[in-house]
Structure formats: structure tokens, C-alpha cells
Design a protein around this motif. Structure first.
Motif, PDB file in Angstrom:
ATOM      1  N   SER A   1       0.672  -1.424   0.017  1.00  0.00           N
ATOM      2  CA  SER A   1      -0.038  -0.057  -0.203  1.00  0.00           C
ATOM      3  C   SER A   1       0.886   1.214  -0.238  1.00  0.00           C
ATOM      4  CB  SER A   1      -0.999   0.002   1.274  1.00  0.00           C
ATOM      5  OG  SER A   1      -0.250   0.198   2.652  1.00  0.00           O
ATOM      6  N   TRP A   2       2.044   1.237   0.595  1.00  0.00           N
ATOM      7  CA  TRP A   2       2.998   2.315   0.528  1.00  0.00           C
ATOM      8  C   TRP A   2       3.781   2.453  -0.556  1.00  0.00           C
ATOM      9  CZ3 TRP A   2       4.164   6.302   4.276  1.00  0.00           C
ATOM     10  CH2 TRP A   2       3.171   6.622   5.228  1.00  0.00           C
ATOM     11  N   ILE A   3       3.801   1.508  -1.236  1.00  0.00           N
ATOM     12  CA  ILE A   3       4.641   1.837  -2.525  1.00  0.00           C
ATOM     13  C   ILE A   3       3.693   2.693  -3.433  1.00  0.00           C
ATOM     14  CG2 ILE A   3       5.252   0.584  -4.506  1.00  0.00           C
ATOM     15  CD1 ILE A   3       6.655  -1.570  -2.862  1.00  0.00           C
ATOM     16  N   VAL A   4       2.399   2.065  -3.306  1.00  0.00           N
ATOM     17  CA  VAL A   4       1.456   2.741  -4.356  1.00  0.00           C
ATOM     18  C   VAL A   4       1.093   4.220  -3.780  1.00  0.00           C
ATOM     19  CG1 VAL A   4      -1.341   2.905  -4.675  1.00  0.00           C
ATOM     20  CG2 VAL A   4       0.259   0.620  -4.815  1.00  0.00           C
ATOM     21  N   PHE A   5       1.167   4.469  -2.282  1.00  0.00           N
ATOM     22  CA  PHE A   5       0.777   5.746  -1.878  1.00  0.00           C
ATOM     23  C   PHE A   5       1.971   6.685  -2.336  1.00  0.00           C
ATOM     24  CE2 PHE A   5       1.326   8.339   2.450  1.00  0.00           C
ATOM     25  CZ  PHE A   5       0.525   9.217   1.871  1.00  0.00           C
ATOM     26  N   THR A   6       3.395   6.225  -2.493  1.00  0.00           N
ATOM     27  CA  THR A   6       4.466   7.049  -2.822  1.00  0.00           C
ATOM     28  C   THR A   6       4.264   7.199  -4.509  1.00  0.00           C
ATOM     29  OG1 THR A   6       5.956   5.876  -1.320  1.00  0.00           O
ATOM     30  CG2 THR A   6       6.924   7.034  -3.021  1.00  0.00           C
ATOM     31  N   ALA A   7       3.830   6.237  -5.175  1.00  0.00           N
ATOM     32  CA  ALA A   7       3.661   6.564  -6.618  1.00  0.00           C
ATOM     33  C   ALA A   7       2.764   7.494  -6.955  1.00  0.00           C
ATOM     34  CB  ALA A   7       3.300   5.162  -7.359  1.00  0.00           C
TER      35      ALA A   7
ATOM     36  N   ARG B   1      -5.472  12.398  -4.891  1.00  0.00           N
ATOM     37  CA  ARG B   1      -5.360  12.693  -3.653  1.00  0.00           C
ATOM     38  C   ARG B   1      -6.182  11.514  -2.799  1.00  0.00           C
ATOM     39  NH1 ARG B   1      -2.807  16.115  -0.065  1.00  0.00           N
ATOM     40  NH2 ARG B   1      -4.601  16.649   1.021  1.00  0.00           N
ATOM     41  N   LEU B   2      -7.496  11.146  -3.382  1.00  0.00           N
ATOM     42  CA  LEU B   2      -8.264  10.327  -2.830  1.00  0.00           C
ATOM     43  C   LEU B   2      -7.277   8.790  -2.890  1.00  0.00           C
ATOM     44  CD1 LEU B   2     -11.147   9.264  -1.678  1.00  0.00           C
ATOM     45  CD2 LEU B   2     -11.673   9.280  -3.860  1.00  0.00           C
ATOM     46  N   VAL B   3      -7.104   8.276  -4.069  1.00  0.00           N
ATOM     47  CA  VAL B   3      -6.376   6.986  -4.237  1.00  0.00           C
ATOM     48  C   VAL B   3      -5.127   6.990  -3.153  1.00  0.00           C
ATOM     49  CG1 VAL B   3      -5.271   5.698  -5.844  1.00  0.00           C
ATOM     50  CG2 VAL B   3      -7.016   6.901  -6.616  1.00  0.00           C
ATOM     51  N   SER B   4      -4.409   8.039  -3.051  1.00  0.00           N
ATOM     52  CA  SER B   4      -3.110   7.908  -2.041  1.00  0.00           C
ATOM     53  C   SER B   4      -3.549   8.177  -0.522  1.00  0.00           C
ATOM     54  CB  SER B   4      -2.353   9.323  -2.412  1.00  0.00           C
ATOM     55  OG  SER B   4      -3.167  10.280  -2.083  1.00  0.00           O
ATOM     56  N   SER B   5      -4.648   8.558  -0.353  1.00  0.00           N
ATOM     57  CA  SER B   5      -5.250   8.502   1.041  1.00  0.00           C
ATOM     58  C   SER B   5      -5.654   7.030   1.271  1.00  0.00           C
ATOM     59  CB  SER B   5      -6.279   9.575   1.153  1.00  0.00           C
ATOM     60  OG  SER B   5      -6.655   9.309   2.585  1.00  0.00           O
ATOM     61  N   ILE B   6      -6.188   6.320   0.396  1.00  0.00           N
ATOM     62  CA  ILE B   6      -6.783   5.124   0.580  1.00  0.00           C
ATOM     63  C   ILE B   6      -5.535   4.093   0.898  1.00  0.00           C
ATOM     64  CG2 ILE B   6      -7.767   3.225  -0.515  1.00  0.00           C
ATOM     65  CD1 ILE B   6      -9.912   4.996  -1.678  1.00  0.00           C
ATOM     66  N   ALA B   7      -4.615   4.306  -0.098  1.00  0.00           N
ATOM     67  CA  ALA B   7      -3.370   3.492   0.069  1.00  0.00           C
ATOM     68  C   ALA B   7      -2.688   3.499   1.538  1.00  0.00           C
ATOM     69  CB  ALA B   7      -2.496   3.678  -1.168  1.00  0.00           C
ATOM     70  N   GLY B   8      -2.325   4.850   1.731  1.00  0.00           N
ATOM     71  CA  GLY B   8      -1.548   5.447   2.853  1.00  0.00           C
ATOM     72  C   GLY B   8      -2.325   5.073   4.071  1.00  0.00           C
ATOM     73  N   SER B   9      -3.585   4.991   4.320  1.00  0.00           N
ATOM     74  CA  SER B   9      -4.384   4.697   5.386  1.00  0.00           C
ATOM     75  C   SER B   9      -4.031   3.367   5.926  1.00  0.00           C
ATOM     76  CB  SER B   9      -5.743   4.914   5.072  1.00  0.00           C
ATOM     77  OG  SER B   9      -6.491   3.801   4.220  1.00  0.00           O
ATOM     78  N   SER B  10      -3.530   2.523   5.177  1.00  0.00           N
ATOM     79  CA  SER B  10      -3.022   1.211   6.207  1.00  0.00           C
ATOM     80  C   SER B  10      -2.393   1.525   7.385  1.00  0.00           C
ATOM     81  CB  SER B  10      -2.209   0.451   5.302  1.00  0.00           C
ATOM     82  OG  SER B  10      -0.878   1.166   4.793  1.00  0.00           O
ATOM     83  N   ALA B  11      -1.690   2.621   7.385  1.00  0.00           N
ATOM     84  CA  ALA B  11      -0.680   3.225   8.786  1.00  0.00           C
ATOM     85  C   ALA B  11      -1.708   3.502   9.798  1.00  0.00           C
ATOM     86  CB  ALA B  11       0.311   4.153   8.291  1.00  0.00           C
ATOM     87  N   LEU B  12      -2.700   4.411   9.216  1.00  0.00           N
ATOM     88  CA  LEU B  12      -3.330   5.118  10.286  1.00  0.00           C
ATOM     89  C   LEU B  12      -4.352   3.891  11.065  1.00  0.00           C
ATOM     90  CD1 LEU B  12      -4.066   8.036  11.121  1.00  0.00           C
ATOM     91  CD2 LEU B  12      -6.097   7.857   9.501  1.00  0.00           C
ATOM     92  N   ASN B  13      -4.744   2.874  10.256  1.00  0.00           N
ATOM     93  CA  ASN B  13      -5.617   2.069  10.725  1.00  0.00           C
ATOM     94  C   ASN B  13      -4.919   0.875  11.397  1.00  0.00           C
ATOM     95  OD1 ASN B  13      -8.593   0.871  10.818  1.00  0.00           O
ATOM     96  ND2 ASN B  13      -7.357  -0.581  10.079  1.00  0.00           N
ATOM     97  N   ASN B  14      -3.817   0.350  11.018  1.00  0.00           N
ATOM     98  CA  ASN B  14      -3.427  -0.792  11.349  1.00  0.00           C
ATOM     99  C   ASN B  14      -2.024  -0.716  12.423  1.00  0.00           C
ATOM    100  OD1 ASN B  14      -5.199  -2.372   9.734  1.00  0.00           O
ATOM    101  ND2 ASN B  14      -3.483  -2.213   8.193  1.00  0.00           N
ATOM    102  N   VAL B  15      -1.532   0.478  12.540  1.00  0.00           N
ATOM    103  CA  VAL B  15      -0.408   0.796  13.637  1.00  0.00           C
ATOM    104  C   VAL B  15      -0.947   0.397  14.818  1.00  0.00           C
ATOM    105  CG1 VAL B  15       1.055   2.500  14.362  1.00  0.00           C
ATOM    106  CG2 VAL B  15       1.070   2.179  12.046  1.00  0.00           C
ATOM    107  N   PRO B  16      -2.011   1.234  15.101  1.00  0.00           N
ATOM    108  CA  PRO B  16      -2.380   0.532  16.660  1.00  0.00           C
ATOM    109  C   PRO B  16      -2.527  -0.926  17.060  1.00  0.00           C
ATOM    110  CG  PRO B  16      -3.732   2.501  15.838  1.00  0.00           C
ATOM    111  CD  PRO B  16      -2.946   1.868  14.573  1.00  0.00           C
TER     112      PRO B  16
END
Length: 534
Positions: A94-100, A118-133
Motif C-alpha cells: 500500500s505504501w509503494i502505491v502511496f508513494t507513486a 489525492r483520494l487514491v493516495s489516501s486510501i493506500a496510505g491509510s493502512s498506517a493510520l488504521n493498522n499501526v495501533p
């Protein structure tokens, strides 16, 4: 006679060295910080984008709203996928997609393309916001939540404040394109660190990897066992189709949200506070530019107040809450405290949010009052909001147990959906009922929900017990069906199965065959706190 081979224990993230835990915690925290950093760094280029693409303020504001909307949509996919495939694969891809996506936005000459990515990048990067806890909970027990979730909460809220501060200066001195480029470079650096240095933390995934690896080391007679294990792993992977993952992604979070009142109420409260924070990224430029006549770089400096408020609440959680926990342990003699203990500091901390909102509302419109007074109101708002998040998010993790990613996805969906919608009409609300009226309205709503931590502290134990009983009742039909299918076998077959000798230390691999080896695997392979705590 088959040679007995000792297998090493399953890797347990809770037994990692302190140095490794600190490294993983800081990298995951930096992923959260950089992800939220992009939300507001973009907003500081709003005026420049309006001039560049001849667009209205509302259209450009979609860049902020769509990014926050990704906070809501992304966890619906990333949470259940992390439960199914493990957390590291989700982070990496997901973060490779986020970077691209970030680099595409930085070089685009089309506003529509920028908004879509902006929407697509946020969906990809949200893996950190949700799964880090959930990753943090894999590395510790509820008694050690404080430093981990302080890092998470501080990163999640410090990102927007730093984005507003840095974005204002970069946009004014280098232009909107370099504002986009420095964001992409930031994300790329963090992605490299995440790919290289963040290992898998999911306990069931680590157990599957362990079983697949050491099924090959049991001697000549284990070839058939190894083949079965490999075949079972392939079948298991094949059944995890994308369509099944999507259905599960949408179903589980909403099931929690619609059937569990604790998850619903916490989601509503945290959604309101989260939306207010993002609402202030519209209110601050509007109020200080149109009323106080601040210049863009001076407005950027106002965002330091958010950082101060978040830092105050983080210190409160680390030092005050830990002192409270030590006092409770000394008084009761318990080493493991219930999740409600983490709510104590939020009982008074959450009251700061409405106080800060009213202070801002009744001082910012009056230029005779020094600008530091409404700035103090922002500090109090951020401190109160941070107190709520550092207590209620760990509570949700403990409450959800093994389903913590889906519970967090449900709460995250509500938070982000409201935070995406509110800024779209904030400017009109400030013009229609004035900044004073709009902010007072938000303060009144926050005041109504302020008693929530106190109510959970008093009644949370009963609510958790009720939820546990409901889970057991829901699982009863499946257990009965399994017992009935077993009962269909003949008594002789059952007796033969009971009398079949099983080698001491044998374990059952994914393929279902008995492995004749001793295993010193850790017994702590749960992906979250036990049902006694959640």
C-alpha cells in the motif's frame, strides 16, 4: 525410528528487545505522521491552486476533503486485509502505491487528476493510520500501552500541525508544485524505512510462517506432512480471493458499528473531535486572514499551537496516567489493570476541548483582544482532543480483541467521513452565522459528549462482559453443528480416535497431519489481549 528435531519457538513480538521495539515503534509512528502531514500541507497551497487552475475555493477544498475521505474508505479494506494476510504485506504494497501517487500529483498539470490521486493516495496510505495501533498491541500488553499509543496519537495529530507550518513557508517561497514535491519525497523516504526495517508483528501470521518453515525439517517421514502443509497453505492463500477480502472488509467494520453500542458511541465522539480539528484548518486561515489580517506565513505559525496542545496531552498521558496506574496497582495488588483504567486521565482532559472552543469563539472576532488568547483556545482544544484519542483508541483495541483492526476501521470510517464533510461547508457557516457562532456550535456539541469517558469508566466492565456473552452466544450454533457432525461417526471410530497414540509434543500443522517433533513455541500467539481484558 524417526529422528526428533527441536523446532525453535515462534517469534513473539512481545519478546523483542527494547531496542527493536523502539525502532519499529518510531518507524510506524513516522508513517502515521507523514500520512497525516500531507492532509494539511496541501491545504496551504489552496490559494495558489485557485489562481493556477482558475478554480473556486470549494473545489480546491475538495483536495483536503477527499484526502480525509480516504481515511474512511481505506481502513474498510486495510483493516480486514491485515487480519487475513498479516500487517507487513499490507504496509509494503500500500505504501509503494502511496508513494507513486504522491509523485503523480506533484508533476500533474490537471486539477482533476490531482484531486483523484489525492483520494487514491489516501486510501493506500491509510493502512498506517488504521493498522499501526494493532501492530503496537502485538508488541505489548494493555499494561504497557501508554508509550506506544502516545507515540501513535502524537504522530497522528502532530502531522497536520507540522504540515500546516511547513506547507505555508514552502508554498510562499517555492510555489505550490514544490510544496507537492517535498511531500512526495518525504513519503518516499518513510516508505523505504518501512519496507526495510518493519517486520511482521501479527501473531497468527508468524505462527503460519513458522509452521510452513519447519515442516521441512522433520526427517524422511515428514515429507508427506510437508507436502500437505504446502498444499494446505496454497489452498488457504487461494481462498483469500480479492472479492472475499472486499466483502469481509465492508461487512466486519459495519457489523461492529451497527451492533455494538460501545463502538458506536466512541466512534461518534471521536468523530466529532476529529472533524473539529480538521475544521480548524479552514477556520484558522479564514479567521486570522479576514479578521486579524495575518499574512500566510504568520498564519502558518499559528499551527504551532496545535503541536503544543498535542504535546501537552501526550505528556499528560505518559506521566499522569502512568502515575495513576502505579497507584492503582499498589492499592489493589493487581498487576494487570482493566482497560477502564486508561480512561482516568481523559475524564478531566476531555473537558479542555469545549473550553478551548468557547475561548476561541468569544475572543478571535475582537481585534482588541491579543491574538494569543484565541491561540490558547486552540491549544486547549487540541489537548482535550488528544486526551480523548489516547484513551479511547487503546480502549477500542482492548475491547475489540482479535477483531481490533475491524473495530478501528469502523471508528476510523466515522471519524474520517465526518472530517471530510465538515470542511466543505465550514466557510459558508462562518460567513452565515459568523466565526463566533460556528465555533460556539461546535463547542456545544463537544460539551454534550464530554461525560463519555466517565460513563465508560463506571459501566465499561459490565458492557465488556455483555459483549463477551454475546460473542459466546453467537458462536454456540457453530459449536453445536460441529458437535453434531462429530456425533455422526460410529462409536467404534470415535473410540479408535481416542485410543490413537499421539507423540508427546506433537502439533498440528496447517495441513492437518501430526508432526512428530517437540516445539518450544511461545504460547502467546494471540493477536490482541485476551477475552478477560477485551
Amino acid at each position: 525410528m524417526t529422528e526428533v528435531i527441536d523446532a525453535p519457538p515462534v517469534e513473539n513480538p512481545r519478546e523483542w528487545s527494547t531496542r527493536k521495539k523502539v525502532r519499529v515503534t518510531l518507524i510506524l509512528g513516522s508513517m502515521v505522521l507523514s500520512f497525516t502531514y500531507l492532509s494539511t500541507a496541501f491545504a496551504l497551497s489552496a490559494t495558489s491552486l485557485q489562481r493556477q487552475f482558475d478554480a473556486s475555493a470549494e473545489v480546491v477544498t475538495l483536495g483536503l476533503s477527499l484526502y480525509v475521505l480516504g481515511f474512511a474508505l481505506g481502513p474498510l479494506l486495510m483493516g480486514p486485509l491485515a487480519q487475513t494476510t498479516g500487517k507487513r504485506p499490507v504496509y509494503v504494497y500500500s505504501w509503494i502505491v502511496f508513494t507513486a501517487c504522491c509523485f503523480v500529483m506533484s508533476e500533474s498539470n490537471n486539477l482533476a487528476v490531482i484531486l483523484v490521486f489525492r483520494l487514491v493516495s489516501s486510501i493506500a496510505g491509510s493502512s498506517a493510520l488504521n493498522n499501526v495501533p494493532a501492530s503496537y498491541s502485538d508488541m505489548t500488553t494493555p499494561a504497557g500501552f501508554a508509550p506506544f499509543f502516545t507515540c501513535y496519537g502524537f504522530s497522528a495529530f502532530a502531522g497536520p500541525s507540522l504540515g500546516g507550518l511547513v506547507g505555508a513557508f514552502v508554498n510562499e517561497r517555492a510555489g505550490w508544485r514544490w510544496n507537492m514535491r517535498h511531500q512526495a519525497i518525504f513519503i518516499a523516504v518513510v516508505t523505504v524505512f518501512g519496507v526495510l526495517f518493519v517486520p511482521e508483528t501479527d501473531h497468527p501470521k508468524l505462527k503460519r510462517i513458522h509452521d510452513a518453515k519447519y515442516a521441512l525439517n522433520d526427517g524422511p517421514k515428514s515429507v508427506e506432512t510437508a507436502d500437505k502443509a504446502r498444499w494446505s497453505a496454497r489452498v488457504e492463500d487461494a481462498t483469500r480471493s480479492f472479492g472475499t477480502a472486499m466483502v469481509r472488509s465492508v461487512k466486519l467494520p459495519f457489523h461492529w458499528l451497527l451492533t455494538d453500542r460501545v463502538v458506536l458511541v466512541i466512534s461518534v465522539y471521536t468523530s466529532l473531535l476529529y472533524a473539529i480539528i480538521y475544521d480548524f484548518f479552514v477556520i484558522i486561515p479564514f479567521a486570522f486572514a479576514s479578521i486579524r489580517r495575518f499574512k500566510p506565513e504568520a498564519i502558518g505559525l499559528i499551527y504551532i499551537t496545535l503541536f503544543i496542545g498535542f504535546a501537552m496531552a501526550s505528556s499528560n498521558y505518559v506521566f499522569v496516567q502512568e502515575a495513576i496506574n502505579r497507584r492503582i496497582r499498589a492499592k489493589t495488588g493487581k498487576t494487570v489493570l482493566p482497560p477502564e483504567a486508561s480512561l482516568i486521565h481523559a475524564i478531566y482532559g476531555c473537558a479542555l476541548a469545549p473550553v478551548g472552543l468557547f475561548l476561541f469563539a468569544w475572543t478571535v472576532p475582537f481585534t482588541s483582544i491579543h491574538w494569543i488568547v484565541p491561540a490558547i483556545g486552540i491549544v486547549l482544544l487540541c489537548a482535550g482532543s488528544m486526551s480523548a484519542f489516547t484513551s479511547l483508541i487503546p480502549y477500542l483495541v482492548a475491547y475489540g480483541g482479535p477483531s481490533a483492526p475491524s473495530v478501528l476501521a469502523a471508528a476510523g470510517f466515522c471519524r474520517s467521513a465526518l472530517a471530510a464533510a465538515l470542511p466543505l461547508f465550514t466557510r459558508q457557516m462562518c460567513k452565515g452565522i459568523t466565526v463566533q457562532g460556528a465555533t460556539s456550535l461546535l463547542g456545544g456539541l463537544a460539551l454534550l459528549l464530554t461525560p463519555l469517558p466517565l460513563l465508560l469508566y463506571i459501566h465499561g466492565g459490565k458492557l465488556r462482559e455483555h459483549a463477551k456473552q454475546r460473542k459466546e452466544a453467537a458462536a454456540a450454533p457453530a459449536t453445536a453443528a460441529a458437535a453434531a457432525s462429530t456425533g455422526g461417526s460410529s462409536e467404534k471410530d470415535l473410540a479408535a480416535k481416542e485410543e490413537q497414540p499421539v507423540a508427546q509434543g506433537a502439533s498440528i500443522p496447517p495441513g492437518g497431519a501430526i508432526e512428530n517433533r517437540r516445539s518450544r513455541s511461545s504460547l502467546d500467539i494471540s493477536s490482541a489481549p485476551s477475552d478477560d481484558l477485551a
